[in-house]
Write a protein that holds these residues in place. Structure first.
Motif, short mmCIF file in Angstrom:
data_model
loop_
_atom_site.label_atom_id
_atom_site.label_comp_id
_atom_site.label_asym_id
_atom_site.label_seq_id
_atom_site.Cartn_x
_atom_site.Cartn_y
_atom_site.Cartn_z
N THR A 127 0.83 -1.21 0.00
CA THR A 127 0.00 0.00 0.00
C THR A 127 0.86 1.26 0.00
N LEU A 130 1.53 1.86 -3.60
CA LEU A 130 0.31 2.37 -4.24
C LEU A 130 0.11 3.85 -3.90
N ASP A 131 0.34 4.21 -2.65
CA ASP A 131 0.16 5.61 -2.23
C ASP A 131 1.22 6.51 -2.87
N ARG A 143 -7.43 6.86 -3.33
CA ARG A 143 -6.54 5.86 -2.73
C ARG A 143 -7.05 4.46 -3.04
N SER A 145 -7.74 0.60 -2.69
CA SER A 145 -7.92 -0.38 -1.62
C SER A 145 -7.20 -1.68 -1.98
N PHE A 146 -7.00 -2.52 -0.96
CA PHE A 146 -6.28 -3.78 -1.11
C PHE A 146 -7.27 -4.93 -1.02
N ARG A 184 -7.08 -0.62 5.05
CA ARG A 184 -6.94 -0.68 3.59
C ARG A 184 -7.45 -1.99 3.00
#
Length: 284
Positions: A127, A130-131, A143, A145-146, A184
């Motif tokens: 994450t 990703l961010d 943002r 999500s996972f 997340r």
């Protein structure tokens, strides 16, 4: 075994980025542009060597997918051209990242071989990438999500190289507790319901991560642990945290925690807990 490299540089993440762009474009033209589209579906532990036909480590793969180097900077010059990153276009149309956060047979606390691997205990490694990609404008939208889309533990028996059957109930409950605590994480998956049959030539090459054996008999402890997840954590000399899920009860259901000492019977511990989570999770 995707083609991981070409002429010594990562190849698969950049080819996959083209596949994602084409898939999103096709779905949009087909009228499905409003659906949530997930990308990824990576395995959690890769091989150290970056040679052709070897699995890449997932954190490295994800950085490369967004054309970011180990310091989180966009590739430039020769390194960018070798990867096709000089033609990088912002990733669009994706709404989440899908992943298979399996662990080794030693359970969810087992340490990964390297910081570029990520099992269920280290979802934050992914994450963060990703961010970072979002902050640098490499992906469009909010943002991500996972999504855990495949998870479980292969058991011994029947596969003598996998986790002992008696340990798996604790493993899957702790893994679900870890996931619940991470804001997340959008999903938790069990793969599969029933074991595959053992092979003949490659006897242990099939999948033995079911809640039931191949004859459909429930695996002792494992099936019940999935039906009624419970994880108890010691907080101090006189306090524990009890977390669980009352399936299929949702918000408004009541859960009663009980305990027993030695071989005696069970007795209520406190009063009933009102479940406030729509999927039946509670914590006290």
């Amino acid at each position: 075994y995707p083609q991981s490299t070409r002429r010594g540089v990562p190849f698969a993440p950049h080819f996959y980025r083209q596949m994602v762009a084409s898939a999103v474009s096709g779905l949009t033209r087909a009228g499905e542009g409003g659906d949530r589209v997930l990308f990824g579906e990576l395995l959690p532990i890769g091989l150290r060597s970056l040679r052709p036909n070897r699995n890449m480590k997932p954190v490295l793969w994800l950085r490369e997918f967004f054309c970011l180097d180990r310091r989180g900077r966009a590739y430039r010059g020769r390194a960018a051209r070798a990867r096709g990153c000089h033609r990088f276009r912002q990733v669009r149309g994706v709404g989440g990242f899908a992943y298979h956060p399996y662990t080794r047979p030693n359970g969810p606390r087992g340490v990964e071989p390297s910081p570029d691997d990520a099992t269920i205990r280290s979802i934050g490694r992914l994450t963060r990438v990703l961010d970072l990609a979002r902050r640098k404008g490499r992906v469009r939208g909010g943002r991500l999500s996972f999504w855990n889309t495949e998870f479980g533990y292969q058991s011994s028996p029947p596969d003598r190289f996998q986790a002992r059957l008696s340990r798996i109930p604790g493993f899957i409950n702790e893994a679900e507790w870890m996931s619940f605590r991470n804001p997340r994480v959008a999903s938790f998956s069990q793969y599969t319901l029933v074991d595959d049959a053992l092979g003949s030539a490659d006897r242990y090459g099939s999948w033995q991560g079911g809640l039931r054996f191949v004859n459909f008999r429930a695996k002792p402890g494992v099936y019940n642990a999935y039906r009624l997840p419970i994880f108890v954590r010691l907080l101090g000399p006189g306090a524990v945290e009890v977390w669980g899920a009352a399936r299929p009860g949702g918000a408004g259901a009541a859960a009663q925690v009980q305990r027993r000492s030695g071989g005696g019977g069970y007795a209520d511990l406190g009063g009933p807990i009102t479940v406030r989570n729509e999927r039946g999770y509670f914590r006290a």
